[in-house]
Design a protein around this motif. Sequence first.
Motif, mmCIF file in Angstrom:
data_model
loop_
_atom_site.group_PDB
_atom_site.id
_atom_site.type_symbol
_atom_site.label_atom_id
_atom_site.label_comp_id
_atom_site.label_asym_id
_atom_site.label_seq_id
_atom_site.Cartn_x
_atom_site.Cartn_y
_atom_site.Cartn_z
ATOM 1 N N VAL A 85 -11.655 -10.324 4.569
ATOM 2 C CA VAL A 85 -10.724 -11.457 4.487
ATOM 3 C C VAL A 85 -11.531 -12.728 4.728
ATOM 4 C CG1 VAL A 85 -8.668 -12.554 5.452
ATOM 5 C CG2 VAL A 85 -8.793 -10.056 5.276
ATOM 6 N N LYS A 86 -11.499 -13.624 3.755
ATOM 7 C CA LYS A 86 -12.321 -14.830 3.815
ATOM 8 C C LYS A 86 -11.558 -16.050 4.313
ATOM 9 C CE LYS A 86 -15.770 -12.540 2.208
ATOM 10 N NZ LYS A 86 -16.815 -12.123 3.109
ATOM 11 N N LEU A 87 -10.264 -16.090 4.041
ATOM 12 C CA LEU A 87 -9.466 -17.265 4.396
ATOM 13 C C LEU A 87 -7.998 -16.871 4.425
ATOM 14 C CD1 LEU A 87 -9.713 -20.822 3.695
ATOM 15 C CD2 LEU A 87 -7.902 -19.805 2.356
ATOM 16 N N THR A 88 -7.271 -17.404 5.398
ATOM 17 C CA THR A 88 -5.824 -17.220 5.456
ATOM 18 C C THR A 88 -5.176 -18.571 5.712
ATOM 19 O OG1 THR A 88 -6.043 -14.971 6.303
ATOM 20 C CG2 THR A 88 -3.923 -16.038 6.634
ATOM 21 N N MET A 89 -4.140 -18.863 4.925
ATOM 22 C CA MET A 89 -3.370 -20.109 5.079
ATOM 23 C C MET A 89 -1.913 -19.761 5.367
ATOM 24 S SD MET A 89 -4.784 -22.374 1.887
ATOM 25 C CE MET A 89 -3.913 -23.841 2.380
ATOM 26 N N ILE A 145 -4.927 -23.975 6.955
ATOM 27 C CA ILE A 145 -5.907 -22.911 7.163
ATOM 28 C C ILE A 145 -5.803 -22.402 8.601
ATOM 29 C CG2 ILE A 145 -8.361 -22.328 7.262
ATOM 30 C CD1 ILE A 145 -8.791 -24.354 4.995
ATOM 31 N N GLU A 146 -5.586 -21.115 8.742
ATOM 32 C CA GLU A 146 -5.469 -20.478 10.049
ATOM 33 C C GLU A 146 -6.701 -19.645 10.384
ATOM 34 O OE1 GLU A 146 -2.982 -20.810 12.298
ATOM 35 O OE2 GLU A 146 -2.013 -22.262 10.985
ATOM 36 N N TYR A 147 -7.378 -19.158 9.349
ATOM 37 C CA TYR A 147 -8.546 -18.304 9.563
ATOM 38 C C TYR A 147 -9.520 -18.509 8.414
ATOM 39 C CZ TYR A 147 -11.430 -14.116 9.609
ATOM 40 O OH TYR A 147 -12.500 -13.250 9.616
ATOM 41 N N TYR A 148 -10.795 -18.640 8.751
ATOM 42 C CA TYR A 148 -11.860 -18.674 7.735
ATOM 43 C C TYR A 148 -13.167 -18.285 8.355
ATOM 44 C CZ TYR A 148 -13.141 -23.260 9.580
ATOM 45 O OH TYR A 148 -13.528 -24.284 10.384
#
Length: 94
Positions: free
Chosen positions: A82-86, A91-94
């Motif tokens: 998982v590279k990025l979560t919005m 953006i919550e995670y990267y």
Amino acid sequence: RFGTAHPRAFGAIARFIRLKLDHGISIGDTVNSVSGAAAEFFSLKNTGIIQSGKKADLSVFAPEEIDSGADFITPHLPARGVKLTMLDGEIEYY
């Protein structure tokens, strides 16, 4: 500390995606099964597809890397690939 958890809590979707891809299901059909089809099944409004006016909840993953390493010994391992979560366009995670 997270406490006691089942490994599925940290990697169910990633593992599901990995299994579908390994069985020759296309990326499009795989993503639809965990987003659009799921949103439709649960009657979730304004979510499940990328479209103007819909919620901007997105995850970007590397198809060759996506999987879960969580097990009963280490149930808190985050999904791999998982590279990025919005969420709501932020953006919550990267």
